[in-house]
Structures are given as structure tokens and as C-alpha cells.
Write a protein that holds these residues in place. Structure first.
Motif, PDB file in Angstrom:
ATOM      1  N   ILE A  54       0.837  -1.209   0.000  1.00  0.00           N
ATOM      2  CA  ILE A  54       0.000   0.000   0.000  1.00  0.00           C
ATOM      3  C   ILE A  54       0.866   1.251   0.000  1.00  0.00           C
ATOM      4  N   GLU A  55       0.421   2.250  -0.761  1.00  0.00           N
ATOM      5  CA  GLU A  55       1.078   3.559  -0.774  1.00  0.00           C
ATOM      6  C   GLU A  55       0.054   4.598  -0.334  1.00  0.00           C
ATOM      7  N   VAL A  56       0.327   5.252   0.799  1.00  0.00           N
ATOM      8  CA  VAL A  56      -0.545   6.326   1.278  1.00  0.00           C
ATOM      9  C   VAL A  56       0.310   7.570   1.481  1.00  0.00           C
ATOM     10  N   VAL A  57      -0.104   8.673   0.876  1.00  0.00           N
ATOM     11  CA  VAL A  57       0.583   9.958   1.032  1.00  0.00           C
ATOM     12  C   VAL A  57      -0.396  10.916   1.700  1.00  0.00           C
ATOM     13  N   LEU A  58       0.007  11.441   2.860  1.00  0.00           N
ATOM     14  CA  LEU A  58      -0.815  12.410   3.600  1.00  0.00           C
ATOM     15  C   LEU A  58       0.011  13.671   3.813  1.00  0.00           C
ATOM     16  N   THR A  59      -0.416  14.780   3.217  1.00  0.00           N
ATOM     17  CA  THR A  59       0.206  16.069   3.511  1.00  0.00           C
ATOM     18  C   THR A  59      -0.908  16.990   3.997  1.00  0.00           C
ATOM     19  N   LYS A  60      -0.550  18.202   4.308  1.00  0.00           N
ATOM     20  CA  LYS A  60      -1.548  19.162   4.812  1.00  0.00           C
ATOM     21  C   LYS A  60      -2.703  19.352   3.824  1.00  0.00           C
ATOM     22  N   THR A  61      -2.412  19.254   2.531  1.00  0.00           N
ATOM     23  CA  THR A  61      -3.432  19.567   1.527  1.00  0.00           C
ATOM     24  C   THR A  61      -3.644  18.476   0.487  1.00  0.00           C
ATOM     25  N   LYS A  62      -3.010  17.308   0.656  1.00  0.00           N
ATOM     26  CA  LYS A  62      -3.093  16.266  -0.381  1.00  0.00           C
ATOM     27  C   LYS A  62      -3.283  14.897   0.248  1.00  0.00           C
ATOM     28  N   LEU A  63      -4.003  14.028  -0.485  1.00  0.00           N
ATOM     29  CA  LEU A  63      -4.192  12.641  -0.069  1.00  0.00           C
ATOM     30  C   LEU A  63      -4.086  11.740  -1.292  1.00  0.00           C
ATOM     31  N   ALA A  65      -4.028   7.401  -1.967  1.00  0.00           N
ATOM     32  CA  ALA A  65      -4.039   6.036  -1.445  1.00  0.00           C
ATOM     33  C   ALA A  65      -4.145   5.096  -2.635  1.00  0.00           C
ATOM     34  N   ALA A  66      -3.201   4.152  -2.706  1.00  0.00           N
ATOM     35  CA  ALA A  66      -3.170   3.234  -3.849  1.00  0.00           C
ATOM     36  C   ALA A  66      -2.483   1.941  -3.450  1.00  0.00           C
ATOM     37  N   LEU A  67      -2.698   0.908  -4.245  1.00  0.00           N
ATOM     38  CA  LEU A  67      -1.870  -0.288  -4.175  1.00  0.00           C
ATOM     39  C   LEU A  67      -0.693   0.016  -5.092  1.00  0.00           C
ATOM     40  N   LYS A  68       0.507  -0.265  -4.640  1.00  0.00           N
ATOM     41  CA  LYS A  68       1.711   0.086  -5.411  1.00  0.00           C
ATOM     42  C   LYS A  68       1.593  -0.422  -6.840  1.00  0.00           C
ATOM     43  N   GLY A  69       1.896   0.458  -7.794  1.00  0.00           N
ATOM     44  CA  GLY A  69       1.883   0.106  -9.206  1.00  0.00           C
ATOM     45  C   GLY A  69       0.495   0.075  -9.838  1.00  0.00           C
ATOM     46  N   GLN A  70      -0.547   0.460  -9.077  1.00  0.00           N
ATOM     47  CA  GLN A  70      -1.903   0.449  -9.626  1.00  0.00           C
ATOM     48  C   GLN A  70      -2.518   1.848  -9.579  1.00  0.00           C
ATOM     49  N   GLU A  71      -3.619   1.993 -10.279  1.00  0.00           N
ATOM     50  CA  GLU A  71      -4.378   3.251 -10.285  1.00  0.00           C
ATOM     51  C   GLU A  71      -4.813   3.576  -8.848  1.00  0.00           C
ATOM     52  N   PRO A  72      -4.623   4.813  -8.376  1.00  0.00           N
ATOM     53  CA  PRO A  72      -5.007   5.152  -6.995  1.00  0.00           C
ATOM     54  C   PRO A  72      -6.518   5.035  -6.759  1.00  0.00           C
ATOM     55  N   PHE A  73      -6.860   4.681  -5.530  1.00  0.00           N
ATOM     56  CA  PHE A  73      -8.265   4.691  -5.106  1.00  0.00           C
ATOM     57  C   PHE A  73      -8.722   6.143  -4.975  1.00  0.00           C
ATOM     58  N   ILE A  74      -7.817   6.964  -4.446  1.00  0.00           N
ATOM     59  CA  ILE A  74      -8.096   8.388  -4.251  1.00  0.00           C
ATOM     60  C   ILE A  74      -6.766   9.125  -4.403  1.00  0.00           C
ATOM     61  N   ASP A  75      -6.798  10.253  -5.107  1.00  0.00           N
ATOM     62  CA  ASP A  75      -5.586  11.032  -5.326  1.00  0.00           C
ATOM     63  C   ASP A  75      -6.001  12.449  -5.686  1.00  0.00           C
ATOM     64  N   GLY A  76      -5.699  13.399  -4.817  1.00  0.00           N
ATOM     65  CA  GLY A  76      -6.052  14.773  -5.133  1.00  0.00           C
ATOM     66  C   GLY A  76      -5.793  15.718  -3.980  1.00  0.00           C
ATOM     67  N   SER A  77      -6.096  16.975  -4.243  1.00  0.00           N
ATOM     68  CA  SER A  77      -5.983  18.003  -3.211  1.00  0.00           C
ATOM     69  C   SER A  77      -7.179  17.880  -2.292  1.00  0.00           C
ATOM     70  N   LEU A  78      -6.907  17.894  -0.993  1.00  0.00           N
ATOM     71  CA  LEU A  78      -7.989  17.806  -0.016  1.00  0.00           C
ATOM     72  C   LEU A  78      -8.893  19.029  -0.119  1.00  0.00           C
ATOM     73  N   THR A  79     -10.166  18.822   0.170  1.00  0.00           N
ATOM     74  CA  THR A  79     -11.135  19.920   0.142  1.00  0.00           C
ATOM     75  C   THR A  79     -10.730  21.022   1.115  1.00  0.00           C
ATOM     76  N   LYS A  80     -10.244  20.606   2.287  1.00  0.00           N
ATOM     77  CA  LYS A  80      -9.776  21.534   3.323  1.00  0.00           C
ATOM     78  C   LYS A  80      -8.460  20.980   3.869  1.00  0.00           C
ATOM     79  N   ALA A  81      -7.757  21.776   4.650  1.00  0.00           N
ATOM     80  CA  ALA A  81      -6.461  21.360   5.204  1.00  0.00           C
ATOM     81  C   ALA A  81      -6.635  20.401   6.382  1.00  0.00           C
ATOM     82  N   ILE A  82      -5.593  19.569   6.589  1.00  0.00           N
ATOM     83  CA  ILE A  82      -5.562  18.649   7.728  1.00  0.00           C
ATOM     84  C   ILE A  82      -4.273  18.855   8.517  1.00  0.00           C
ATOM     85  N   HIS A  83      -4.201  18.213   9.682  1.00  0.00           N
ATOM     86  CA  HIS A  83      -2.954  18.129  10.454  1.00  0.00           C
ATOM     87  C   HIS A  83      -2.335  16.773  10.097  1.00  0.00           C
TER      88      HIS A  83
END
Length: 191
Positions: A54-63, A65-83
Motif C-alpha cells: 500500500i502507498e498512502v501519502v498524507l500532507t496538509k493539503t493532499k491525499l 491512497a493506492a496499491l503500489k503500481g496500480q491506479e489510486p483509489f483516491i488522489d487529489g488536493s484535499l477539500t480543506k487542510a488537515i494536520h
């Protein structure tokens, strides 16, 4: 001349909108729920998946989540910021196999999100969110005081009575009048 919809028509329209939103959300490759302060996503995956797959990237404004080497389940700028430091992900075993569970800690704990990421194909109507009843005792002192004041002011408005701010002004005016009986306040307007 347009007439506003009856309560029954409004309820039916809300019901239809809620059903459409549920149908749209069901088409997403993930499920998500939110509280006022955080948001949780679950993504079903096969039982043989391991954490290293699994590959998960969490930044203040981006998320992402994917299985490595496959199309992501979710990939984009978050609607709002997170910690990001307070946000986590885990791989959980569930009756149907496994799921990626992602917990996002909202930066602004006082607003609802209409979608997880800005490029999401479906948005929800946040004005229709009915939050779960939480106990006032669960809130910190300052927040609790603010919520109690808002609830009081809302009840006062519904009854056509003055809000707490208006009551303060009226009390100040009353005290001033007592201290200055020589002044005529008969034409005074509150505003």
C-alpha cells in the motif's frame, strides 16, 4: 408569483437528494464519514494485501491512497487542510477481507467537508448534515461556552426574544437610565 414549497414537498425533495447523494457516494472506491473535527475513509482491498503493498501519502493539503503500481483509489488536493502529523492510516482485517482505514485530523474543527478531495466526482450538501448529538461535557470550556451561548441565542430568536448581546445592551441602557433619571429616553431606539 412563486409559492414556496410545502413542508411535505421540501421533505420529499430532501429525501430524494439524500438518496441521490447516497447512490453517488456508493459509486466511489472508498467510503467516508466525518465528525466536525475529523474524517475517516475506508477502502476495501483483497484479503491477501499486506501493508507493504500500500502507498498512502498524507500532507496538509493532499491525499493519495493506492496499491503500489496500480491506479489510486483516491488522489487529489484535499477539500480543506488537515494536520498530517495527527492523521494516520492502517490496514485492518474485516469480515469481507481487508480495508485501508485512513483517519484525517481536520485543521479547522468547525466546518463540514462536502467531499474528501476537490476532484471528487460527487459532493454532499453540507447544509443538510445533522451532527450526532454530542454531550456539552465533551467540549473544552471555551468551546462549550460558545456553543451554549449559540444555543441560547437560537432559542431566544425562535421565541422572538432578544439574544444575549441584545440583552446586554438593554441592561446597559437600563443601568444608564437609573444613573441619569434627568434624561428622557422615550424616543431611544435599540439597534
Amino acid at each position: 408569483m412563486s409559492t414556496s414549497p410545502s413542508p411535505e414537498e421540501r421533505a420529499q425533495k430532501d429525501k430524494e437528494q439524500k438518496a441521490r447523494e447516497a447512490e453517488e457516494q456508493a459509486r466511489l472506491p472508498y467510503k467516508w464519514t466525518q465528525q466536525i473535527g475529523d474524517l475517516d475513509l475506508t477502502i476495501p482491498v483483497a484479503a491477501n494485501i499486506k501493508g507493504r503493498d500500500i502507498e498512502v501519502v498524507l500532507t496538509k493539503t493532499k491525499l493519495k491512497a493506492a496499491l503500489k503500481g496500480q491506479e489510486p483509489f483516491i488522489d487529489g488536493s484535499l477539500t480543506k487542510a488537515i494536520h498530517p502529523d495527527e492523521s494516520t492510516w492502517t490496514l485492518e482485517t474485516v469480515p469481507s477481507g481487508k480495508e485501508i482505514s485512513i483517519h484525517l485530523d481536520k485543521a479547522n474543527k468547525m466546518e463540514w467537508w462536502d467531499a474528501v478531495v476537490g476532484n471528487a466526482p460527487y459532493k454532499i450538501d453540507t447544509s443538510k448534515i445533522t451532527p450526532e448529538n454530542s454531550k456539552l461535557g465533551d467540549l473544552d470550556g471555551e468551546t462549550r461556552g460558545m456553543v451554549e451561548k449559540m444555543m441560547y441565542d437560537q432559542r431566544q430568536k425562535e421565541m422572538g426574544k432578544p439574544t444575549s448581546e441584545e440583552e446586554k445592551k438593554m441592561e446597559m441602557l437600563r443601568r444608564f437610565q437609573e444613573q441619569h433619571p434627568e434624561m428622557d429616553f422615550s424616543g431611544a431606539k435599540m439597534g
